[in-house]
Design a protein around this motif. Structure first.
Motif, PDB file in Angstrom:
ATOM      1  N   THR A 177      -0.918  -6.972  -6.388  1.00  0.00           N
ATOM      2  CA  THR A 177      -1.314  -6.614  -5.073  1.00  0.00           C
ATOM      3  C   THR A 177      -0.725  -5.437  -4.568  1.00  0.00           C
ATOM      4  O   THR A 177       0.402  -4.825  -5.078  1.00  0.00           O
ATOM      5  CB  THR A 177      -0.719  -7.716  -4.063  1.00  0.00           C
ATOM      6  OG1 THR A 177       0.561  -7.838  -4.107  1.00  0.00           O
ATOM      7  CG2 THR A 177      -1.309  -9.038  -4.471  1.00  0.00           C
ATOM      8  N   GLU A 206      -9.591  -5.437  -5.961  1.00  0.00           N
ATOM      9  CA  GLU A 206     -10.625  -5.376  -4.931  1.00  0.00           C
ATOM     10  C   GLU A 206      -9.856  -5.521  -3.706  1.00  0.00           C
ATOM     11  O   GLU A 206      -8.737  -6.095  -3.503  1.00  0.00           O
ATOM     12  CB  GLU A 206     -11.444  -6.675  -5.035  1.00  0.00           C
ATOM     13  CG  GLU A 206     -12.089  -6.629  -6.485  1.00  0.00           C
ATOM     14  CD  GLU A 206     -13.590  -6.077  -6.459  1.00  0.00           C
ATOM     15  OE1 GLU A 206     -13.859  -5.771  -5.309  1.00  0.00           O
ATOM     16  OE2 GLU A 206     -14.178  -5.969  -7.509  1.00  0.00           O
ATOM     17  N   LYS A 207     -10.634  -5.249  -2.513  1.00  0.00           N
ATOM     18  CA  LYS A 207      -9.971  -5.322  -1.345  1.00  0.00           C
ATOM     19  C   LYS A 207     -10.217  -6.669  -0.569  1.00  0.00           C
ATOM     20  O   LYS A 207     -11.139  -7.208  -0.727  1.00  0.00           O
ATOM     21  CB  LYS A 207     -10.643  -4.390  -0.372  1.00  0.00           C
ATOM     22  CG  LYS A 207      -9.927  -4.114   0.919  1.00  0.00           C
ATOM     23  CD  LYS A 207     -10.341  -2.939   1.728  1.00  0.00           C
ATOM     24  CE  LYS A 207      -9.630  -2.855   3.195  1.00  0.00           C
ATOM     25  NZ  LYS A 207     -10.075  -1.832   4.180  1.00  0.00           N
ATOM     26  N   THR A 208      -9.050  -7.272  -0.361  1.00  0.00           N
ATOM     27  CA  THR A 208      -9.084  -8.611   0.251  1.00  0.00           C
ATOM     28  C   THR A 208      -8.218  -8.679   1.384  1.00  0.00           C
ATOM     29  O   THR A 208      -6.914  -8.564   1.292  1.00  0.00           O
ATOM     30  CB  THR A 208      -8.707  -9.746  -0.885  1.00  0.00           C
ATOM     31  OG1 THR A 208      -7.309  -9.403  -1.373  1.00  0.00           O
ATOM     32  CG2 THR A 208      -9.650  -9.868  -1.757  1.00  0.00           C
ATOM     33  N   GLY A 209      -8.797  -8.798   2.563  1.00  0.00           N
ATOM     34  CA  GLY A 209      -7.869  -8.546   3.734  1.00  0.00           C
ATOM     35  C   GLY A 209      -7.206  -7.303   4.018  1.00  0.00           C
ATOM     36  O   GLY A 209      -8.116  -6.277   3.843  1.00  0.00           O
ATOM     37  N   THR A 212      -5.192  -4.655  -1.233  1.00  0.00           N
ATOM     38  CA  THR A 212      -6.179  -4.774  -2.546  1.00  0.00           C
ATOM     39  C   THR A 212      -5.345  -5.737  -3.666  1.00  0.00           C
ATOM     40  O   THR A 212      -3.636  -5.552  -3.622  1.00  0.00           O
ATOM     41  CB  THR A 212      -6.215  -3.203  -3.237  1.00  0.00           C
ATOM     42  OG1 THR A 212      -4.696  -2.657  -3.277  1.00  0.00           O
ATOM     43  CG2 THR A 212      -7.150  -2.594  -2.320  1.00  0.00           C
ATOM     44  N   SER A 213      -5.965  -6.394  -4.451  1.00  0.00           N
ATOM     45  CA  SER A 213      -5.284  -7.264  -5.505  1.00  0.00           C
ATOM     46  C   SER A 213      -6.358  -7.447  -6.648  1.00  0.00           C
ATOM     47  O   SER A 213      -7.573  -7.082  -6.794  1.00  0.00           O
ATOM     48  CB  SER A 213      -5.238  -8.521  -4.759  1.00  0.00           C
ATOM     49  OG  SER A 213      -6.500  -8.982  -4.420  1.00  0.00           O
TER      50      SER A 213
END
Length: 413
Positions: A177, A206-209, A212-213
């Motif tokens: 992350t 990928e952007k999650t919230g 990026t993770s």
């Protein structure tokens, strides 16, 4: 018939050579030997190394095309028995993308796209070559621990995750992350025959919230990865259909479990201008049994939903075509109704002495019409109280006013 004439981008070379000859392997080569040969040649023709050699991309295309045949057991069997004709008969476009090559080739597949869509950045040839030669520094990443760092663009930090039999049996998760929302890739390397490490899996962040993770899940059941390129290609072809392709990017991961021993992972800096800040963790799934079950369940739901969407897309397109049909009819019918009413109004207005007279060429007709029926003219003009012809109104009112006066005078007399 050659495929070259009808193909472009990630496709078959115009003049095809024997795939075994292209990869310099024998017909009885193992999958591992074919993979190793492909990796070396793909690196040889990597764009980083061939900026001044325009022929390299064509050679790479030939290598990738050959590998797409020999890495697929069914295509290899067909080629061995009949040759290219078997593949041509199936109408195979042989598009060099993830659906044919698997994630191991993402870094190369991205170089070619029929639509010219820049899908993914490639991994530096230097990083891949150093890994293949086994000349990289590998830091230990214990299970249950996390390590933070900053990796320069187009560089990679390598980590060794050592697992015992029990941990291998339970399953392993490796996640990265970035709170700074850096772009990076998580890479998994497998031991190559020459003692180095060959890229086996890669995940783009990928952007999650607010972070990026990227993660890799080796849990003894089929885990899926989301390949966003499928959606990108769908959007390029038909933006309206992109929704139906949202779940098509779900691809089965090639590796679902790890054996006991040391496994090599890397975080690759994908930012264009700056370092990528990251935290990498290695976890044993034993501590996350509930979460593992939830993952299994949600992916099953998504796969079911994907099948539903495929069916719904057919229904939607039929309904859309019908809607277009009735919308077009609506427009046509509206025009027809407007035209009919317009014609009706025209016919109605034809019933008019004034209109007929005014249309006449003789000026005497015009004069005659005004003097023919004075009573009617007076009636027509007198109710006009809406600011029409002011002069006429005044004279008319005056006339009737005088008449009334005369009448009243007579009565009084």
């Amino acid at each position: 018939m050659g495929l070259g004439s009808k193909m472009e981008g990630p496709s078959a070379p115009a003049n095809r050579r024997d795939p075994y000859e292209v990869l310099s392997v024998s017909r009885d080569s193992t999958d591992q030997e074919i993979k190793t040969a492909y990796r070396k040649l793909a690196l040889k023709y990597h764009p980083d190394k061939n900026a001044s050699n325009p022929e390299a991309s064509e050679l790479f295309k030939e290598v990738a095309y050959s590998y797409s045949i020999l890495s697929d057991p069914e295509k290899r069997r067909q080629y061995d028995s009949v040759g290219f004709e078997a593949l041509d008969a199936e109408g195979m476009d042989m598009e060099i993308d993830l659906s044919n090559l698997g994630t191991v080739n993402t870094m190369f597949a991205a170089l070619f796209s029929k639509l010219g869509v820049p899908i993914k950045t490639t991994i530096s040839a230097n990083v891949l070559e150093d890994a293949l030669n086994g000349t990289v520094t590998v830091r230990p990443l214990p299970i249950g621990a996390s390590v933070s760092g900053k990796v320069d663009k187009q560089n990679a930090h390598f980590f060794g995750v050592t697992i015992n039999e029990q941990q291998a049996e339970c399953g392993i998760v490796v996640r990265v992350t970035s709170n700074a929302q850096s772009k990076f890739k998580l890479l998994y390397f497998e031991q190559d025959v020459n003692g180095g490490y060959g890229l086996a899996l890669q995940e783009d962040s990928e952007k999650t919230g607010k972070v990026t993770s990227a993660g890799m899940y080796f849990l003894h059941f089929q885990v899926y990865r989301m390949d966003s390129t499928v959606n990108a290609l769908a959007m390029a072809k038909d933006p309206e259909a992109a929704f139906f392709k949202r779940l098509e990017g779900l691809q089965p991961c090639e590796v679902s479990e790890l054996k006991a021993g040391t496994h090599i992972f890397a975080v690759y800096g994908d930012n264009f201008f700056k370092t990528a800040t990251y935290t990498i963790e290695a976890l044993c799934a034993k501590s996350y049994e509930d979460t593992t079950e939830k993952l299994k369940d949600i992916e099953a739901q998504i796969l079911r939903k994907r099948n539903e969407l495929r069916q719904f897309e057919t229904e939607y397109r039929k309904a859309l075509a019908r809607f277009q049909e009735v919308t077009n009819r609506y427009t046509q019918e509206k025009q027809n109704v407007d035209e009919l009413l317009k014609q009706r109004d025209t016919i109605h207005s034809s019933f008019s002495v004034t209109r007929t007279a005014n249309n006449g060429s003789s000026s005497s007709l015009s004069n005659g019409s005004s003097s023919k029926i004075p009573g009617e003219d007076s009636k027509a003009e007198s109710p006009s109280e809406d600011g029409g012809s002011e002069g006429k109104d005044k004279s008319t009112k005056k006339k009737w006013f005088n008449l009334n006066l005369k009448g009243s005078d007579k009565k009084l007399g």
